[in-house]
Scaffold this motif. Structure first.
Motif, short mmCIF file in Angstrom:
data_model
loop_
_atom_site.label_atom_id
_atom_site.label_comp_id
_atom_site.label_asym_id
_atom_site.label_seq_id
_atom_site.Cartn_x
_atom_site.Cartn_y
_atom_site.Cartn_z
N LEU A 194 40.73 86.89 -5.05
CA LEU A 194 40.96 88.17 -5.71
C LEU A 194 40.25 89.30 -4.96
CD1 LEU A 194 42.19 89.73 -8.08
CD2 LEU A 194 40.11 89.25 -9.39
N SER A 195 39.06 89.01 -4.46
CA SER A 195 38.30 90.01 -3.72
C SER A 195 39.04 90.42 -2.44
CB SER A 195 36.91 89.45 -3.37
OG SER A 195 36.15 90.41 -2.69
N GLU A 196 39.62 89.45 -1.76
CA GLU A 196 40.36 89.75 -0.53
C GLU A 196 41.59 90.60 -0.84
OE1 GLU A 196 42.61 87.41 3.16
OE2 GLU A 196 41.52 86.28 1.62
N TRP A 197 42.32 90.23 -1.90
CA TRP A 197 43.52 90.99 -2.28
C TRP A 197 43.16 92.41 -2.66
CZ3 TRP A 197 44.64 92.83 -7.35
CH2 TRP A 197 45.95 93.30 -7.53
N TYR A 198 42.14 92.56 -3.50
CA TYR A 198 41.72 93.88 -3.95
C TYR A 198 41.17 94.71 -2.79
CZ TYR A 198 38.66 97.39 -6.10
OH TYR A 198 38.01 98.55 -6.43
N GLY A 199 40.35 94.09 -1.96
CA GLY A 199 39.75 94.80 -0.84
C GLY A 199 40.79 95.32 0.14
N ASP A 200 41.84 94.56 0.35
CA ASP A 200 42.92 95.00 1.25
C ASP A 200 43.67 96.19 0.66
OD1 ASP A 200 44.86 94.79 3.45
OD2 ASP A 200 46.21 94.02 1.90
N LEU A 201 43.95 96.15 -0.63
CA LEU A 201 44.73 97.21 -1.25
C LEU A 201 43.95 98.52 -1.38
CD1 LEU A 201 46.47 95.22 -4.13
CD2 LEU A 201 47.57 96.19 -2.11
N ARG A 202 42.68 98.43 -1.72
CA ARG A 202 41.91 99.65 -1.98
C ARG A 202 41.75 100.52 -0.73
NH1 ARG A 202 36.42 99.05 -0.57
NH2 ARG A 202 35.59 100.38 -2.22
N ASN B 295 44.27 100.70 1.60
CA ASN B 295 45.59 100.75 2.23
C ASN B 295 46.57 101.51 1.34
OD1 ASN B 295 47.96 100.24 3.64
ND2 ASN B 295 47.37 98.13 4.15
N PRO B 296 46.49 102.82 1.29
CA PRO B 296 47.38 103.60 0.41
C PRO B 296 48.85 103.46 0.76
CG PRO B 296 46.16 105.05 1.90
CD PRO B 296 45.54 103.69 2.02
#
Length: 423
Positions: free
Chosen positions: A382-390, A392-393
């Protein structure tokens, strides 16, 4: 001994036990007064009396039964459609918390004309309920298979339908011990399923009264998103920040996974919406996260939330509306067979993540294939998914457009369902 008899005997014994617990005071002595089970036992004691006291009911009363708030999201657009067509509607639920939420709604916000907790599925209860209500017809939602009620409806010549069913490989109806459920499926006048594979599985076991239909959850989610809603506290907490919300955090797996991300990003803000709002559950959340927490019910528009990292929503009923204030969503229940609605955050264009047990619903896999959903199994996932999105607008904008189009393409199922059921 026939399975139907064993089933009925078991439910009757449970009913008698509940009555004994209420009459003797054991429920209050042995169970937490705020527990769902305690509330369920309490409500069941007077469930039948409440139904009968509200009668007589109009001849055009359609009875709709669903288990909890999740299934109610499916029932809502059907209820609205039936009301528009002039039918009187009677809604029953099996979850005491869902009943408590819906019964407290103001009369102008209620969709159903009558709301009750469903009495336990004994033969005696089924006969008393059907004779007392005398419904025009009955609609059961998703997986509400109550053999005695359905059997009694059939004996009374009252049409009964099941809608939004999904038959997966582990469904009890397909197993050697599922004879009572197969007979119940055959007793429905029509079974509407969500996909062709479910229809094929039912036909393989002799259930031929089956058709494929769309999912009214999309219609309900869009309707909710279109309703005016303002939440000044959440607006203040989330303003100009990209907030991750944990919706319907259901068990220790959900909490550990979500808390991992909260603790990995101490400068970000998060919203947690527990599925259960008991004090011990809230305390467990507070202990799991290192940052400062605030309870929603202890805040107002003037509260200073500057140093708060986690806002805990400690009331029930608004999750589907709260998603609009956030940027990303983790939906709870995915470590159990009961993953909560992933459509509700998607209707706002949010990227959505969820646990690994997704076999009971079509939408999570469809969202994964479209790139708008993500299955996670651990905190680092979850951390990897969230970190990538935050960070990457551009990616988020693409997901937003894809999610909104996905919702649009799947809306409109309700009118087809109502037509298929003959209303």
């Amino acid at each position: 001994m026939p399975v139907q008899y064993i089933y009925s005997l078991t439910i009757s014994v449970v009913r008698s036990l509940f009555k004994f617990m209420n009459r003797s005071g054991i429920r209050r002595a042995l169970m937490r007064s705020d527990s769902k089970f305690s509330r369920f036992v309490e409500l069941q004691d007077n469930a039948m009396d409440a139904v009968l006291a509200a009668g007589p009911f109009p001849e055009d009363t359609v009875w709709i039964h669903c288990a909890s708030l999740g299934e109610y999201r499916v029932a809502s657009p059907i209820l609205r459609s039936l009301k528009q067509k002039g039918y009187n509607t009677l809604l029953t639920l099996f979850s005491p918390s869902a009943y408590d939420v819906l019964i407290k709604e103001s009369s102008e916000n209620r969709i159903a004309d009558h709301i009750f907790l469903l009495p336990l599925d004994t033969r005696k209860n089924a006969r008393k309920f059907i004779n007392g209500v005398r419904p025009h017809s009955a609609i059961f939602i998703i997986s509400e298979i109550w053999p005695n009620y359905v059997r009694t409806l059939k004996e009374a010549g009252i049409p009964a339908y099941l809608t939004s069913a999904l038959i997966h490989g582990q469904s009890a109806v397909t197993k050697w011990y599922g004879g009572i459920f197969r007979q119940t499926y055959k007793s429905y006048n029509k079974v509407l399923v969500l996909d062709k594979l479910s229809a094929a599985r039912l036909r393989d076991i002799g259930v031929t009264n089956v058709e494929v239909s769309g999912d009214p959850l999309f219609d309900n989610a869009r309707k909710t998103a279109e309703l005016p809603y303002e939440n000044p506290i959440l607006a203040q907490f989330c303003m100009s920040r990209h907030v991750l919300v944990g919706g319907s955090i259901s068990d220790v797996n959900d909490l550990q996974l979500f808390a991992y991300v909260v603790n990995q990003f101490p400068d970000d803000r998060f919203v947690i919406v527990p599925h259960d709002i008991r004090k011990d559950v809230i305390d467990r959340i507070r202990k799991a996260v290192r940052g400062r927490c605030a309870l929603y019910t202890e805040c107002d528009e003037l509260s200073d939330l500057e140093g708060v990292q986690v806002l805990i929503i400690d009331y029930v009923g608004d999750l589907s509306k709260l998603y609009r204030y956030c940027a990303y969503a983790y939906v709870g229940g995915g470590f159990t067979p009961l993953l909560h609605s992933v459509i509700e955050p998607a209707v706002y264009g949010l990227p959505v993540s969820f646990g690994p047990k997704i076999h009971r619903k079509n939408t999570p896999l469809e969202m994964i294939n479209l790139g708008i959903g993500e299955m996670v199994s651990s905190g680092p996932d979850l951390s990897e998914w969230y970190g990538d999105l935050r960070g990457n607008p551009v990616k988020c904008e693409k997901i937003n457009a894809t999610a909104l189009n996905y919702i649009k393409e799947n809306c409109g199922a309700t009118s087809g369902i109502v037509d298929k059921l003959g209303y």
